[in-house]
Design a protein around this motif. Sequence first.
Motif, PDB file in Angstrom:
ATOM      1  N   LYS A  25       0.722  -1.262  -0.053  1.00 21.94           N
ATOM      2  CA  LYS A  25       0.030  -0.102  -0.153  1.00 21.94           C
ATOM      3  C   LYS A  25       1.048   1.540   0.319  1.00 21.94           C
ATOM      4  O   LYS A  25       0.580   2.337  -0.810  1.00 21.94           O
ATOM      5  CB  LYS A  25      -0.784   0.069   1.133  1.00 21.94           C
ATOM      6  CG  LYS A  25      -2.077   1.006   1.097  1.00 21.94           C
ATOM      7  CD  LYS A  25      -3.042   0.345   2.089  1.00 21.94           C
ATOM      8  CE  LYS A  25      -3.909   1.796   2.136  1.00 21.94           C
ATOM      9  NZ  LYS A  25      -5.238   1.423   1.512  1.00 21.94           N
ATOM     10  N   ASP A  26       1.523   1.208   1.220  1.00 26.76           N
ATOM     11  CA  ASP A  26       2.784   2.381   1.432  1.00 26.76           C
ATOM     12  C   ASP A  26       4.220   1.629   0.777  1.00 26.76           C
ATOM     13  O   ASP A  26       4.830   0.944   1.943  1.00 26.76           O
ATOM     14  CB  ASP A  26       2.047   3.066   2.056  1.00 26.76           C
ATOM     15  CG  ASP A  26       3.275   4.312   2.094  1.00 26.76           C
ATOM     16  OD1 ASP A  26       3.754   4.933   0.867  1.00 26.76           O
ATOM     17  OD2 ASP A  26       3.315   5.263   2.969  1.00 26.76           O
ATOM     18  N   ILE A  27       6.031   2.353   0.522  1.00 23.06           N
ATOM     19  CA  ILE A  27       6.717   2.428   0.895  1.00 23.06           C
ATOM     20  C   ILE A  27       7.312   3.297   0.565  1.00 23.06           C
ATOM     21  O   ILE A  27       7.054   3.711  -0.174  1.00 23.06           O
ATOM     22  CB  ILE A  27       7.459   0.944   0.029  1.00 23.06           C
ATOM     23  CG1 ILE A  27       8.506   0.579  -0.055  1.00 23.06           C
ATOM     24  CG2 ILE A  27       7.299   1.853  -1.399  1.00 23.06           C
ATOM     25  CD1 ILE A  27       8.698  -1.014  -0.956  1.00 23.06           C
ATOM     26  N   SER A  28       8.477   3.539   1.347  1.00 23.85           N
ATOM     27  CA  SER A  28       9.149   4.315   1.418  1.00 23.85           C
ATOM     28  C   SER A  28      11.055   3.647   2.210  1.00 23.85           C
ATOM     29  O   SER A  28      10.800   2.975   2.942  1.00 23.85           O
ATOM     30  CB  SER A  28       9.371   5.451   2.502  1.00 23.85           C
ATOM     31  OG  SER A  28       9.871   6.712   3.013  1.00 23.85           O
ATOM     32  N   PHE A  29      11.920   4.318   1.669  1.00 24.09           N
ATOM     33  CA  PHE A  29      13.223   4.037   2.103  1.00 24.09           C
ATOM     34  C   PHE A  29      14.607   5.463   2.479  1.00 24.09           C
ATOM     35  O   PHE A  29      14.364   6.105   1.293  1.00 24.09           O
ATOM     36  CB  PHE A  29      14.046   2.918   1.291  1.00 24.09           C
ATOM     37  CG  PHE A  29      15.411   2.631   1.150  1.00 24.09           C
ATOM     38  CD1 PHE A  29      15.724   1.388   2.810  1.00 24.09           C
ATOM     39  CD2 PHE A  29      16.085   3.346   0.730  1.00 24.09           C
ATOM     40  CE1 PHE A  29      16.975   1.351   2.702  1.00 24.09           C
ATOM     41  CE2 PHE A  29      17.732   3.157   1.283  1.00 24.09           C
ATOM     42  CZ  PHE A  29      18.118   1.287   2.657  1.00 24.09           C
ATOM     43  N   GLU A  30      14.460   5.754   2.709  1.00 24.70           N
ATOM     44  CA  GLU A  30      15.832   7.113   2.936  1.00 24.70           C
ATOM     45  C   GLU A  30      16.902   6.607   3.351  1.00 24.70           C
ATOM     46  O   GLU A  30      17.370   5.744   4.519  1.00 24.70           O
ATOM     47  CB  GLU A  30      15.136   7.518   3.793  1.00 24.70           C
ATOM     48  CG  GLU A  30      13.467   8.065   3.619  1.00 24.70           C
ATOM     49  CD  GLU A  30      12.778   9.352   4.491  1.00 24.70           C
ATOM     50  OE1 GLU A  30      13.541   9.849   5.475  1.00 24.70           O
ATOM     51  OE2 GLU A  30      11.805   8.816   4.710  1.00 24.70           O
ATOM     52  N   THR A  31      18.322   6.930   3.065  1.00 20.17           N
ATOM     53  CA  THR A  31      19.666   7.254   3.372  1.00 20.17           C
ATOM     54  C   THR A  31      19.656   8.128   3.375  1.00 20.17           C
ATOM     55  O   THR A  31      20.816   9.217   2.929  1.00 20.17           O
ATOM     56  CB  THR A  31      20.542   6.079   2.541  1.00 20.17           C
ATOM     57  OG1 THR A  31      20.265   6.531   0.749  1.00 20.17           O
ATOM     58  CG2 THR A  31      20.396   4.581   2.379  1.00 20.17           C
ATOM     59  N   PRO A  32      19.538   9.118   4.494  1.00 18.52           N
ATOM     60  CA  PRO A  32      19.471  11.041   4.951  1.00 18.52           C
ATOM     61  C   PRO A  32      21.363  10.957   5.046  1.00 18.52           C
ATOM     62  O   PRO A  32      21.347  12.146   4.438  1.00 18.52           O
ATOM     63  CB  PRO A  32      19.110  10.563   6.085  1.00 18.52           C
ATOM     64  CG  PRO A  32      18.976   9.729   6.512  1.00 18.52           C
ATOM     65  CD  PRO A  32      18.924   8.642   5.689  1.00 18.52           C
ATOM     66  N   ASN A  33      22.144  10.341   5.179  1.00 19.48           N
ATOM     67  CA  ASN A  33      23.603  10.195   6.169  1.00 19.48           C
ATOM     68  C   ASN A  33      24.152   9.949   4.968  1.00 19.48           C
ATOM     69  O   ASN A  33      25.544   9.240   5.145  1.00 19.48           O
ATOM     70  CB  ASN A  33      23.575  10.363   7.541  1.00 19.48           C
ATOM     71  CG  ASN A  33      22.817  11.564   8.287  1.00 19.48           C
ATOM     72  OD1 ASN A  33      23.510  12.511   7.902  1.00 19.48           O
ATOM     73  ND2 ASN A  33      22.640  10.110   8.942  1.00 19.48           N
ATOM     74  N   SER A  34      24.196   9.315   3.998  1.00 19.77           N
ATOM     75  CA  SER A  34      25.059   8.308   2.291  1.00 19.77           C
ATOM     76  C   SER A  34      24.865   9.793   1.525  1.00 19.77           C
ATOM     77  O   SER A  34      24.664  10.791   1.580  1.00 19.77           O
ATOM     78  CB  SER A  34      24.017   7.524   1.525  1.00 19.77           C
ATOM     79  OG  SER A  34      23.405   8.647   0.641  1.00 19.77           O
ATOM     80  N   PRO A  35      26.659   9.245   1.273  1.00 20.00           N
ATOM     81  CA  PRO A  35      27.636   8.280   1.443  1.00 20.00           C
ATOM     82  C   PRO A  35      28.565   7.825   2.651  1.00 20.00           C
ATOM     83  O   PRO A  35      29.178   7.572   2.497  1.00 20.00           O
ATOM     84  CB  PRO A  35      28.357   8.491  -0.146  1.00 20.00           C
ATOM     85  CG  PRO A  35      28.231   9.541  -0.456  1.00 20.00           C
ATOM     86  CD  PRO A  35      27.186  10.537  -0.001  1.00 20.00           C
ATOM     87  N   GLN A  36      28.281   9.184   3.294  1.00 21.47           N
ATOM     88  CA  GLN A  36      29.041   9.683   4.844  1.00 21.47           C
ATOM     89  C   GLN A  36      28.541   8.400   5.569  1.00 21.47           C
ATOM     90  O   GLN A  36      30.624   7.821   5.994  1.00 21.47           O
ATOM     91  CB  GLN A  36      29.305  10.350   5.463  1.00 21.47           C
ATOM     92  CG  GLN A  36      29.052  11.978   4.779  1.00 21.47           C
ATOM     93  CD  GLN A  36      27.899  12.741   3.877  1.00 21.47           C
ATOM     94  OE1 GLN A  36      27.139  11.662   3.950  1.00 21.47           O
ATOM     95  NE2 GLN A  36      28.623  13.714   3.615  1.00 21.47           N
ATOM     96  N   ILE A  37      27.708   7.683   5.817  1.00 22.79           N
ATOM     97  CA  ILE A  37      27.316   7.063   6.469  1.00 22.79           C
ATOM     98  C   ILE A  37      28.243   5.115   6.491  1.00 22.79           C
ATOM     99  O   ILE A  37      28.934   4.421   6.856  1.00 22.79           O
ATOM    100  CB  ILE A  37      25.593   6.310   6.757  1.00 22.79           C
ATOM    101  CG1 ILE A  37      26.231   5.765   8.112  1.00 22.79           C
ATOM    102  CG2 ILE A  37      25.428   5.658   5.647  1.00 22.79           C
ATOM    103  CD1 ILE A  37      25.500   6.449   9.172  1.00 22.79           C
ATOM    104  N   PHE A  38      28.253   5.096   5.470  1.00 25.08           N
ATOM    105  CA  PHE A  38      29.081   4.196   4.688  1.00 25.08           C
ATOM    106  C   PHE A  38      30.859   3.388   4.880  1.00 25.08           C
ATOM    107  O   PHE A  38      31.469   3.041   4.294  1.00 25.08           O
ATOM    108  CB  PHE A  38      29.242   3.561   2.655  1.00 25.08           C
ATOM    109  CG  PHE A  38      27.417   3.985   2.572  1.00 25.08           C
ATOM    110  CD1 PHE A  38      26.965   2.080   2.457  1.00 25.08           C
ATOM    111  CD2 PHE A  38      26.984   4.753   1.696  1.00 25.08           C
ATOM    112  CE1 PHE A  38      25.746   2.418   2.094  1.00 25.08           C
ATOM    113  CE2 PHE A  38      26.052   4.358   1.380  1.00 25.08           C
ATOM    114  CZ  PHE A  38      25.862   3.247   1.658  1.00 25.08           C
ATOM    115  N   MET A  39      31.403   5.278   5.195  1.00 25.13           N
ATOM    116  CA  MET A  39      32.222   4.523   5.637  1.00 25.13           C
ATOM    117  C   MET A  39      32.585   4.869   7.437  1.00 25.13           C
ATOM    118  O   MET A  39      33.346   4.926   8.236  1.00 25.13           O
ATOM    119  CB  MET A  39      33.341   6.286   5.685  1.00 25.13           C
ATOM    120  CG  MET A  39      33.438   6.906   3.925  1.00 25.13           C
ATOM    121  SD  MET A  39      33.803   5.519   3.088  1.00 25.13           S
ATOM    122  CE  MET A  39      34.446   6.326   1.482  1.00 25.13           C
TER     123      MET A  39
END
Length: 162
Positions: A25-39
């Motif tokens: 019915k609803d879907i959301s995906f957020e990565t607010p601190n990318s790309p720094q979070i991968f480090m």
Amino acid sequence: MEEQPKKADDGTTPEQFGVQNVYIKDISFETPNSPQIFMESWKPQLEMEISNDINTLQDDIYEVVLNLTVTVKVGEKTAFLVEVHQAGIFALKGFAKEKLSYMLNSYCPNILFPYIRETISSLVTRGGFQPFFLAPVNFDALYNQRLQQQKQEKEGEKITIN
């Protein structure tokens, strides 16, 4: 060999259950601190919120929506936040009131959980993170806990202080 429908608790109408549709019915995906979070050093902290909504579509036809929000943080930074509302349309006929409540609040969400679990795992992986698998949820325990809370609230309302 077809199984005969069981009689309802009151002995009148046979209980009938069917899944008519399962959908997102609803879907959301957020990565607010990318790309720094991968480090960052990966020591994730998980927060999970789960609930469900029930909508009567017509006599004996119900929409059950399982809502799940998963937030993963590394320190104070949010690595990702995923929210999915997985829904299903269910036909339930001939159930006594208490059993209907159980079916809509525990049995149906239990049917929806594998779908929402797979969707979240796929989103997290596609978001560039390591595979993420939600642990099983005991919907019976959550339902019984909610019944206990409602019972305590009703008992609290009966006590009046003058």
